[in-house]
Design a protein around this motif. Structure first.
Motif, PDB file in Angstrom:
ATOM      1  N   TRP A  81     101.222   5.960  31.291  1.00  0.00           N
ATOM      2  CA  TRP A  81     100.346   6.090  32.471  1.00  0.00           C
ATOM      3  C   TRP A  81      99.247   7.112  32.202  1.00  0.00           C
ATOM      4  N   LYS A  82      99.653   8.202  31.545  1.00  0.00           N
ATOM      5  CA  LYS A  82      98.700   9.267  31.223  1.00  0.00           C
ATOM      6  C   LYS A  82      97.598   8.721  30.310  1.00  0.00           C
ATOM      7  N   GLU A  83      97.974   7.873  29.373  1.00  0.00           N
ATOM      8  CA  GLU A  83      96.990   7.293  28.457  1.00  0.00           C
ATOM      9  C   GLU A  83      96.109   6.270  29.182  1.00  0.00           C
ATOM     10  N   VAL A  84      96.763   5.428  29.974  1.00  0.00           N
ATOM     11  CA  VAL A  84      96.034   4.356  30.666  1.00  0.00           C
ATOM     12  C   VAL A  84      94.984   4.947  31.605  1.00  0.00           C
ATOM     13  N   PHE A  85      95.347   6.031  32.302  1.00  0.00           N
ATOM     14  CA  PHE A  85      94.437   6.627  33.282  1.00  0.00           C
ATOM     15  C   PHE A  85      93.707   7.856  32.741  1.00  0.00           C
ATOM     16  N   GLY A  86      93.775   8.079  31.437  1.00  0.00           N
ATOM     17  CA  GLY A  86      93.065   9.209  30.828  1.00  0.00           C
ATOM     18  C   GLY A  86      91.568   8.942  30.764  1.00  0.00           C
ATOM     19  N   ALA A  87      90.815   9.970  30.345  1.00  0.00           N
ATOM     20  CA  ALA A  87      89.350   9.840  30.286  1.00  0.00           C
ATOM     21  C   ALA A  87      88.931   8.713  29.343  1.00  0.00           C
ATOM     22  N   ARG A  88      89.716   8.489  28.290  1.00  0.00           N
ATOM     23  CA  ARG A  88      89.387   7.405  27.362  1.00  0.00           C
ATOM     24  C   ARG A  88      90.444   6.306  27.417  1.00  0.00           C
ATOM     25  N   GLY A  89      90.999   6.112  28.616  1.00  0.00           N
ATOM     26  CA  GLY A  89      92.080   5.139  28.791  1.00  0.00           C
ATOM     27  C   GLY A  89      91.583   3.735  29.088  1.00  0.00           C
ATOM     28  N   VAL A  90      92.555   2.838  29.229  1.00  0.00           N
ATOM     29  CA  VAL A  90      92.255   1.422  29.441  1.00  0.00           C
ATOM     30  C   VAL A  90      91.513   1.191  30.758  1.00  0.00           C
ATOM     31  N   VAL A  91      91.900   1.943  31.791  1.00  0.00           N
ATOM     32  CA  VAL A  91      91.275   1.745  33.104  1.00  0.00           C
ATOM     33  C   VAL A  91      89.779   1.980  33.016  1.00  0.00           C
ATOM     34  N   ASN A  92      89.394   3.060  32.360  1.00  0.00           N
ATOM     35  CA  ASN A  92      87.960   3.347  32.218  1.00  0.00           C
ATOM     36  C   ASN A  92      87.271   2.316  31.338  1.00  0.00           C
ATOM     37  N   GLU A  93      88.012   1.812  30.368  1.00  0.00           N
ATOM     38  CA  GLU A  93      87.468   0.768  29.490  1.00  0.00           C
ATOM     39  C   GLU A  93      87.105  -0.462  30.330  1.00  0.00           C
ATOM     40  N   ILE A  94      88.027  -0.840  31.211  1.00  0.00           N
ATOM     41  CA  ILE A  94      87.793  -2.020  32.059  1.00  0.00           C
ATOM     42  C   ILE A  94      86.642  -1.758  33.043  1.00  0.00           C
ATOM     43  N   LEU A  95      86.650  -0.556  33.622  1.00  0.00           N
ATOM     44  CA  LEU A  95      85.556  -0.218  34.545  1.00  0.00           C
ATOM     45  C   LEU A  95      84.210  -0.278  33.826  1.00  0.00           C
ATOM     46  N   GLY A  96      84.237   0.102  32.543  1.00  0.00           N
ATOM     47  CA  GLY A  96      83.003   0.086  31.751  1.00  0.00           C
ATOM     48  C   GLY A  96      82.424  -1.319  31.612  1.00  0.00           C
ATOM     49  N   TRP A  97      83.300  -2.340  31.571  1.00  0.00           N
ATOM     50  CA  TRP A  97      82.827  -3.726  31.454  1.00  0.00           C
ATOM     51  C   TRP A  97      81.940  -4.098  32.644  1.00  0.00           C
ATOM     52  N   PHE A  98      82.241  -3.462  33.781  1.00  0.00           N
ATOM     53  CA  PHE A  98      81.471  -3.771  34.995  1.00  0.00           C
ATOM     54  C   PHE A  98      80.380  -2.727  35.255  1.00  0.00           C
ATOM     55  N   GLY A  99      80.110  -1.934  34.235  1.00  0.00           N
ATOM     56  CA  GLY A  99      79.055  -0.938  34.349  1.00  0.00           C
ATOM     57  C   GLY A  99      79.420   0.250  35.217  1.00  0.00           C
ATOM     58  N   MET A 100      80.715   0.429  35.463  1.00  0.00           N
ATOM     59  CA  MET A 100      81.134   1.551  36.316  1.00  0.00           C
ATOM     60  C   MET A 100      81.572   2.725  35.449  1.00  0.00           C
ATOM     61  N   ALA A 101      81.179   3.912  35.862  1.00  0.00           N
ATOM     62  CA  ALA A 101      81.543   5.110  35.103  1.00  0.00           C
ATOM     63  C   ALA A 101      82.980   5.503  35.431  1.00  0.00           C
ATOM     64  N   GLY A 102      83.766   5.727  34.395  1.00  0.00           N
ATOM     65  CA  GLY A 102      85.159   6.141  34.616  1.00  0.00           C
ATOM     66  C   GLY A 102      85.257   7.659  34.686  1.00  0.00           C
ATOM     67  N   ARG A 103      86.454   8.130  34.727  1.00  0.00           N
ATOM     68  CA  ARG A 103      86.708   9.566  34.743  1.00  0.00           C
ATOM     69  C   ARG A 103      88.136   9.821  34.260  1.00  0.00           C
ATOM     70  N   GLY A 104      88.487  11.065  34.065  1.00  0.00           N
ATOM     71  CA  GLY A 104      89.858  11.380  33.690  1.00  0.00           C
ATOM     72  C   GLY A 104      90.722  11.404  34.938  1.00  0.00           C
ATOM     73  N   TRP A 105      91.242  10.233  35.294  1.00  0.00           N
ATOM     74  CA  TRP A 105      91.944  10.101  36.582  1.00  0.00           C
ATOM     75  C   TRP A 105      93.101  11.080  36.701  1.00  0.00           C
ATOM     76  N   VAL A 106      93.897  11.188  35.653  1.00  0.00           N
ATOM     77  CA  VAL A 106      95.065  12.078  35.748  1.00  0.00           C
ATOM     78  C   VAL A 106      94.679  13.546  35.571  1.00  0.00           C
ATOM     79  N   ASN A 107      93.443  13.806  35.170  1.00  0.00           N
ATOM     80  CA  ASN A 107      93.007  15.198  34.987  1.00  0.00           C
ATOM     81  C   ASN A 107      92.037  15.638  36.073  1.00  0.00           C
ATOM     82  N   SER A 108      91.948  14.863  37.138  1.00  0.00           N
ATOM     83  CA  SER A 108      91.068  15.226  38.241  1.00  0.00           C
ATOM     84  C   SER A 108      91.918  15.682  39.429  1.00  0.00           C
ATOM     85  N   PRO A 109      91.593  16.834  40.022  1.00  0.00           N
ATOM     86  CA  PRO A 109      92.386  17.300  41.170  1.00  0.00           C
ATOM     87  C   PRO A 109      92.376  16.300  42.325  1.00  0.00           C
TER      88      PRO A 109
END
Lengths: 323, 450
Positions: free
Chosen positions: A152-180
C-alpha cells in the motif's frame, strides 16, 4: 372458573405416559462426575489459555499501569500518576484519540456500506458466486499483514502506481501516504478494502430471507429500492449490529497498517498516530511499559463503553423477527 | 540378517571411536588433538543487512573451525527491530551472551542486571583490548563508570554525494568548496549546483529531520547536545536549524516534505541518491560500499563519495563519533564466559576476521588493523575511502554523551517537529518549543528509572 384438585386431575386426564426415571443411585452420580471430568479435560486448553495467556497478563498489566516500569529496572508504585499524565499533560495522547476516532468514524460505516453493497450484488444468483465470494474474501485475510501495508505504501507513494495512473489523465499526483491530509484516508481505504469478512456474514444473512417476502412485495408493486428498504434492511439489522460491534472493536485496535505506512512514527505530523500505535511507541520504543499499560486499560474501557453504547442503541434499530 | 550386518559395519567405527575417546578422557594429561579446548554454545546478536550478515557468518564459521567444540547461534535483525527485540529479551532475562552494542544506546541498557561489567575480565587479560585507543575503549563505559562493551568499530557521520554531478557542476563553473567549509558555504554550494542538475533532481535531501545532521550543527555552533539527562543546546540553535532547511526547501534546493519523508525511510535502491534524483544526502559512511554496489545496478556509471559535515561559523568541527562493540549479557552462565570472551577477542583482534568484515560497522577499532586494511589492495575502494576520511577528520570529532533513551528521543522528537514546520502545521518557533519540551520530557522519564 373451576380448578381441579390434583386428585381430580388424575382421575379425569389420560394416564400419564410412564417416564423412565433417571437413576439417582451411586453409579449415576459416578457417570455424572465422569462426564464432568471429561468436560473439564476438553476445556483445559481453553482454560489454560484464558487464565495463563490472557487473564494473568491482564492482571499484571493492571498492576504495571500503577507503576513506572521501564523494562530495564524494577517497577515502582506511582499510584494514579500515569493516568493523571495521560489526561493532564500528554498532548500526543489526546492527538492519538482524535486520530483514532476519525479512523473509526470513517472506517466502520464505510466497511459496512461497502460490504453490504457487494453482498447484495452477489446475492442475485450470479454464476460462479463461490469464486467471486472467495476473491472478495481474500483481502480480509491478508489486508492486515505487513506485506500488504508495504504494498500500500508503494502503491500510494509519490512514485507509486496510483500517481502513475493519474498521470495518464494529466493529473498531478502526490505522496498520498506522506501527506498529513491524505495519509489517514489512505489507511481507511486499505481497511475498507478488507471488507470480505463482513461481506460473507451479510451474504449468509441475505440468503436467509424467504423469497416469498420479495414475491409478495413485487405483486404489491414494490420496486427494488422499496424491497431493499422495507424487507432486506429490517431483516438483516441483527447482522448489521453484529458486524458493527466486530468492526468497532477491531478498528479501535488497528495498528499494523498505520505502523507500516508511517514507518512506526505515526506521521506525517502525527496524522496516522492511531491509539495502538502510540501505545506501542510508549511501550517498545520509549520503554515506558507502566505508562503503556495505563493506556491499554484506557483503551479497554473505551472499547467497552463504545460497545455498550452500540448495544444500548440496538433496541431502537435492531429488528428481531421473533419478538 | 543383511540389515544386522550393515548396522554392525556402520557401528564398528563409532564404537571404536567412542572407546578411544573414553580411554583418552580417563587418562590424565592426555588431550584429543584439536585447535582449542573451548566447549559450549553461545548466542550472538547483531544488526545489519545481508552484506553484513554474510560477512558475520563467514567470521563465525572461521571461529568455529578454530574451535570445533564451540557453536555460535546467529541472531540478526535490521536496525530498529534489533533494539526492540533486545528490549523484549531483557524483559525476559533472555538476552544473548554476546550482544552487539552501540554507544548511542549503551546508557539505555548499561545496568548490571542487563549487561555484565567487563572491567575485571579486561584487567586479568581474559578480554584483549590491545591496540584499541583509550578514548574509544572508554566510550564503552556506562553512566555508572563500568565498562560494558568492547568496541570493534568506530563510526562517524558524513555526507554522501554523487561524484558525476559534482564534476558536471565543476565543469559548469561551480567550484567545490575546500574543507573546512562552513554551513553557509555549503548551502551556497548546493544553491549553485542546483541549476546544473537534470530537471526534477534536487541538490540535497532535506536534513531538517535528521538527528545525524542536527548533531554536527549543534556541536559546530559551540554547544553540547546533552548535559547528563538535560538538553544542552539552545532554542535559538534549533530555530536557526529549522530556518536553514526551510530556506533551502522553499528555494527548491531540497525536495518537498512528502518526498523528504519518503526518501528518509527509503531503501537505498529507491532513494534519490541512487536514482540520480539527488546530489547530496546523509547516510553513514560505513554504508558506502553497499550503496555503491546498489548504485552500480540502479544507475550504472554513477560514483558515490563521502565528504565531512560543514563546520561552524568560527571553524568549530561538530562531527560526532561513536563506537560499535560487543557486550556480554548479565544472564550469560559462568561456564560460557571463556567462549564469549574468546569470541569477542577474535572479532575485535583477529586480522583475518577484520579483513572479512572490512570495517562494515565502523572503522575497525584497532588502529594497526585499520591502517593495514586501508593499505591492503584487496580492500574495497569504498571501504578504503571510509577509513581514510576517518583518519583525516576523526581526531577533530567531538563524541556526544548519550543519556538513557537519548538517541531514540532525539530521533523521534526532531523528526516530528521539523515535519510540522515543513508541512506548515507549526511555526519555526512553536516547533522549536515543541521539540525541546517533548525531548526533555522523554529524557526525564528515562532518567527517572535509570
Amino acid at each position: 372458573m373451576t380448578t381441579l384438585a390434583p386428585d381430580d386431575a388424575k382421575s379425569t386426564s389420560k394416564p400419564a405416559p410412564r417416564r423412565r426415571e433417571i437413576p439417582q443411585n451411586r453409579s449415576g452420580s459416578a457417570l455424572k462426575q465422569s462426564e464432568n471430568r471429561a468436560a473439564y479435560l476438553f476445556l483445559t486448553p481453553w482454560l489454560l489459555g484464558i487464565v495463563g495467556i490472557t487473564g494473568l497478563p491482564m492482571l499484571a498489566s493492571l498492576y504495571l499501569s500503577f507503576t513506572d516500569y521501564r523494562v530495564t529496572a524494577a517497577p515502582n508504585w506511582v499510584g494514579l500518576e500515569n493516568y493523571a499524565t495521560l489526561f493532564g499533560g500528554d498532548r500526543r495522547f489526546i492527538s492519538s484519540i482524535w486520530v483514532t476516532l476519525k479512523y473509526v468514524g470513517w472506517s466502520v460505516p464505510l466497511v459496512l456500506i461497502f460490504s453490504l453493497a457487494i453482498a447484495v450484488a452477489l446475492n442475485r444468483g450470479l454464476k460462479g458466486l463461490a469464486i467471486y465470494r472467495s476473491l472478495f474474501y481474500v483481502p480480509s485475510l491478508i489486508g492486515a499483514s505487513v506485506g500488504i501495508g508495504l504494498l500500500w505504501k508503494e502503491v500510494f507513494g509519490a512514485r507509486g502506481v496510483v500517481n502513475e495512473i493519474l498521470g495518464w489523465f494529466g493529473m498531478a499526483g502526490r505522496g498520498w501516504v506522506n501527506s498529513p491530509t491524505f495519509a489517514l484516508p489512505t489507511i481507511v481505504a486499505l481497511n475498507v478494502w478488507t471488507f470480505g469478512a463482513s461481506m460473507v456474514i451479510f451474504l449468509a444473512a441475505l440468503r436467509q430471507i424467504p423469497e416469498s417476502y420479495y414475491e409478495a412485495a413485487s405483486i404489491d408493486g414494490a420496486n427494488a429500492w422499496q424491497r431493499f428498504r422495507r424487507i432486506t434492511l429490517p431483516l438483516i439489522t441483527p447482522v448489521i449490529f453484529f458486524n458493527t460491534v466486530l468492526l468497532l472493536i477491531n478498528s479501535f485496535q488497528s495498528f499494523t497498517q498505520a505502523f507500516v505506512v508511517s514507518g512506526g512514527s505515526g506521521g506525517p505530523v502525527d496524522s496516522t498516530l492511531l491509539y495502538s500505535l502510540y501505545l506501542y511507541q510508549k511501550a517498545f520504543q520509549q520503554l515506558q511499559m507502566g505508562y503503556a499499560s495505563a493506556m491499554a486499560w484506557v483503551l479497554l474501557l473505551a472499547i467497552g463503553i463504545g460497545t455498550a453504547f452500540v448495544f444500548w442503541t440496538s433496541k431502537y434499530w435492531v429488528f428481531y423477527g421473533d419478538r | 540378517m543383511q540389515k544386522s550386518r550393515l548396522f554392525g559395519a556402520a557401528m564398528r567405527p563409532a564404537i571404536a571411536t567412542s572407546v578411544i575417546a573414553l580411554t583418552l578422557a580417563t587418562v590424565p594429561g592426555t588431550t584429543v588433538a584439536q585447535d582449542s579446548d573451548l566447549q559450549g554454545d553461545i548466542r550472538f546478536s547483531w544488526w545489519g543487512g545481508q552484506v553484513r550478515n554474510d560477512k558475520t557468518d563467514q567470521i563465525i564459521q572461521l571461529f568455529e573451525e578454530q574451535h570445533p567444540g564451540v557453536s555460535i547461534s546467529r541472531e540478526n535483525a535490521d536496525w530498529e527491530p534489533y533494539w526492540q527485540r533486545l528490549t523484549i529479551q531483557t524483559t525476559g532475562n533472555n538476552q544473548p551472551c554476546a550482544i552487539t552494542m552501540q554507544t548511542r544506546w549503551l546508557a539505555t541498557y548499561a545496568s548490571e542486571d542487563i549487561l555484565m561489567p567487563l572491567d575485571d575480565m579486561v584487567a586479568d587479560g581474559t578480554l584483549n583490548v590491545e591496540g584499541i585507543p583509550e578514548a574509544v575503549l572508554e566510550s564503552g563505559r556506562g553512566p555508572d563508570g563500568n565498562l560494558y562493551m568492547i568496541p570493534h568499530g568506530v563510526f562517524y557521520f558524513a555526507l554522501m554525494y554523487n561524484e558525476q554531478m559534482a564534476e558536471a557542476a565543476a565543469e559548469a563553473g561551480v567550484e567545490r568548496p575546500e574543507y573546512p567549509y562552513n554551513w553557509d558555504q555549503f548551502a551556497q554550494y548546493l544553491r549553485d549546483v542546483l541549476p546544473t542538475l537534470e530537471e526534477g533532481a534536487v541538490a540535497s535531501h532535506n536534513m531538517g529531520i535528521e538527528p545525524d545532521a542536527f548533531i554536527p550543527w549543534v556541536q559546530s555552533h559551540g554547544e553540547d547536545v546533552f548535559d547528563g539527562s538535560e538538553i544542552a543546546f539552545s532554542r535559538d540553535t534549533v530555530i536557526e536549524w529549522f530556518n536553514y532547511w526551510e530556506a533551502l526547501r522553499q528555494e527548491g534546493v531540497t525536495e518537498p516534505p512528502e518526498v523528504m519523508i519518503e526518501d528518509n525511510s527509503a531503501l537505498i535502491e529507491q532513494s534519490n541518491l541512487a536514482n540520480a534524483r539527488g546530489f547530496v544526502t546523509n547516510r553513514p559512511p560505513n554504508q558506502l560500499g553497499s550503496v555503491q554496489t546498489i548504485v552500480d545496478t540502479v544507475s550504472p556509471g554513477a560514483t558515490i563519495d563521502i565528504m565531512p559535515y560543514p563546520v561552524g561559523p568560527d571553524g568549530t568541527v561538530g562531527m560526532d563519533l561513536g563506537a560499535n562493540g560487543i557486550a556480554i549479557g548479565a544472564n550469560c552462565p559462568e561456564e560460557k564466559w571463556p567462549v564469549v570472551a574468546e569470541w569477542i577477542n577474535f572479532f575485535t583482534q583477529n586480522p583475518e576476521a577484520a579483513d572479512i568484515y572490512e570495517s562494515d560497522n565502523g572503522v575497525v577499532a584497532v588502529d594497526s588493523l585499520a591502517t593495514a586494511q586501508a593499505e591492503n589492495p584487496d580492500t574495497q575502494a569504498t571501504q578504503v575511502r571510509h577509513i581514510e576520511l576517518y583518519q583525516e577528520v576523526g581526531e577533530t570529532a567531538n563524541p556526544v554523551f548519550w543519556p538513557p533513551s537519548g538517541y531514540q528521543a532525539l530521533d523521534d522528537t526532531l523528526g516530528r517537529a521539523y515535519e510540522a514546520v515543513a508541512f506548515g502545521s507549526l511555526s519555526v518557533e512553536d516547533a522549536a518549543d515543541q521539540f525541546m519540551s517533548d525531548l526533555q520530557q522523554q529524557l526525564d522519564q528515562a532518567a527517572s528509572q535509570s
